[in-house]
Design a protein around this motif. Structure first.
Motif, PDB file in Angstrom:
ATOM      1  N   ASN A 111       2.355   3.450 -20.233  1.00 28.58           N
ATOM      2  CA  ASN A 111       2.606   4.835 -19.831  1.00 28.58           C
ATOM      3  C   ASN A 111       3.038   4.916 -18.358  1.00 28.58           C
ATOM      4  OD1 ASN A 111       0.859   7.928 -20.743  1.00 28.58           O
ATOM      5  ND2 ASN A 111       2.839   7.602 -19.793  1.00 28.58           N
TER       6      ASN A 111
ATOM      7  N   ASN B  25       6.741   7.456 -24.957  1.00 28.08           N
ATOM      8  CA  ASN B  25       5.470   7.802 -24.296  1.00 28.08           C
ATOM      9  C   ASN B  25       4.593   8.670 -25.171  1.00 28.08           C
ATOM     10  OD1 ASN B  25       7.220   9.996 -24.064  1.00 28.08           O
ATOM     11  ND2 ASN B  25       6.326  10.679 -22.121  1.00 28.08           N
TER      12      ASN B  25
ATOM     13  N   TRP C 267       0.151   8.798 -25.779  1.00 31.45           N
ATOM     14  CA  TRP C 267      -0.463  10.133 -25.716  1.00 31.45           C
ATOM     15  C   TRP C 267      -1.385  10.382 -26.902  1.00 31.45           C
ATOM     16  CZ3 TRP C 267       4.257  13.765 -24.242  1.00 31.45           C
ATOM     17  CH2 TRP C 267       4.592  13.532 -22.901  1.00 31.45           C
TER      18      TRP C 267
ATOM     19  N   TYR D 244       6.573   3.586 -18.100  1.00 32.30           N
ATOM     20  CA  TYR D 244       7.481   4.609 -18.630  1.00 32.30           C
ATOM     21  C   TYR D 244       7.741   5.690 -17.579  1.00 32.30           C
ATOM     22  CZ  TYR D 244       9.395   8.097 -21.846  1.00 32.30           C
ATOM     23  OH  TYR D 244      10.220   9.016 -22.475  1.00 32.30           O
ATOM     24  N   ASN D 245       6.675   6.142 -16.921  1.00 34.19           N
ATOM     25  CA  ASN D 245       6.825   7.175 -15.898  1.00 34.19           C
ATOM     26  C   ASN D 245       7.683   6.692 -14.724  1.00 34.19           C
ATOM     27  OD1 ASN D 245       5.270   8.800 -17.451  1.00 34.19           O
ATOM     28  ND2 ASN D 245       3.497   8.859 -16.097  1.00 34.19           N
TER      29      ASN D 245
END
Length: 363
Positions: free
Chosen positions: A46, A70, A74, A49-50
């Motif tokens: 995550n 993503n 979650w 990815y950000n």
């Protein structure tokens, strides 16, 4: 990639390494290690990815196949953490009913599969022309709201399922810290999208979600690197860098001597049979201050004074159930040092994981 994103990348790679180590870890509970490894890996992915999103690389030909993936972490954070804590506390295997926790994951994989299987060129075209909704089986305009509700649901499930049982786990503080880190992530996640909804933030300003994730990975990094015994059940009270009793003046050798004397008193004199026993009474028997008495119990038995005493009382009650068939439960609880039925049943369940009646029936 700016300096802040470089810091995030460091924590992401660090989390990835520790996730792999937990997958390979043989000591301790194997299933729990794997679940924790998956949980850490989700945070690692995550964060990466950000970083790709912040640095405008996500929609490049090189990384476009990662877009919208993503959603997978979650919907998995809550279920994986729930199953991890459940495993540590109850030692349950993953059963068929536990697979219900993965229904949101199944929904994401099925719903996004038309888009996921597009070619690079097709994905670029879809995103550039805002045609993403045409490549979903079920277009869900309020998907983020559903994710927030799902995360809040698992916050509630963790709290109400384990708020009592977590206290009986040897390393309850580690589980609390782990749970609180998840609650913090959910709070930052929810706050960010609420602020975006009210136009207080734009969608590129979600660094504070990243901070909540690197807090968790940093927490794991500290204990995995410096205090790895935490993951094998060692109480955090024994590994934290600050010590509750650092300045009491009680040396290690003297403390061990007092531990031996305390066990001797408990086994020979059985002071716990007195329902009015208090820590001052026990300290007086060993010619100690209350504070030193508390220190010896906390450090060497990892129990509070009353749990320490009740553990002996429960063991006494168990002996009576095995050897004295003529005694009823009320006689047993008073004879073993308890002064009421509620505290007896609560302590018995805490230390034996069963009720007095069930224990007696098993005998």
């Amino acid at each position: 990639m700016n300096f802040l994103e470089t810091i995030f990348l460091f924590f992401a790679l660090q989390a990835f390494v520790f996730a792999v180590l937990f997958f390979l870890k043989k000591k301790g509970d194997r299933l729990a290690n794997i679940l924790l490894g998956i949980y850490i890996l989700l945070f690692s992915y995550n964060i990466i990815y950000n970083i790709l999103y912040w640095s405008k690389l996500l929609n490049s030909d090189q990384f476009i196949h990662l877009s919208f993936t993503n959603r997978i972490p979650w919907v998995l954070y809550g279920p994986i953490l729930y199953l991890y804590i459940k495993r540590l506390i109850h030692k349950n295997k993953i059963r068929s009913i536990d697979l219900l926790h993965f229904i949101p994951l199944l929904y994401v994989l099925i719903n996004y599969s038309p888009y996921f299987f597009l070619s690079t060129h097709e994905k670029v075209d879809v995103l550039n022309n805002n045609k993403f909704g045409y490549y979903l089986y079920f277009y869900t305009p309020h998907f983020i709201k559903i994710i927030i509700v799902l995360m809040l649901f698992y916050c509630g499930l963790l709290f109400f399922s384990f708020k009592h049982n977590i206290k009986s786990y040897n390393n309850s503080r580690w589980l609390r810290w782990l749970s609180y880190s998840f609650f913090g992530y959910v709070l930052s996640f929810s706050s960010y999208f609420i602020l975006v909804y009210f136009n207080v933030l734009d969608t590129g300003s979600d660094y504070f979600i990243g901070f909540s994730m690197i807090f968790f990975t940093g927490l794991v990094f500290y204990f995995a690197f410096l205090q790895p015994k935490v993951f094998d059940g060692l109480s955090m009270d024994k590994v934290l860098p600050f010590k509750k009793y650092r300045k009491t003046g009680l040396t290690r050798d003297h403390s061990l001597e007092l531990k031996s004397r305390l066990i001797d008193v408990m086994e020979k004199d059985k002071p716990y049979l007195d329902s009015e026993l208090r820590i001052a009474h026990l300290a007086k028997k060993l010619n100690l201050s209350r504070h030193h008495m508390s220190q010896v119990i906390n450090e060497h038995f990892d129990l509070s004074f009353f749990d320490f005493i009740n553990h002996y009382r429960v063991e006494e009650a168990k002996k009576m159930m095995v050897t004295d068939d003529h005694l009823n439960m009320t006689e047993i609880l008073y004879s073993s040092g308890f002064n009421n039925r509620v505290s007896f049943y609560k302590a018995f369940k805490k230390f034996t994981k069963t009720t007095p009646s069930e224990f007696r029936a098993q005998q």
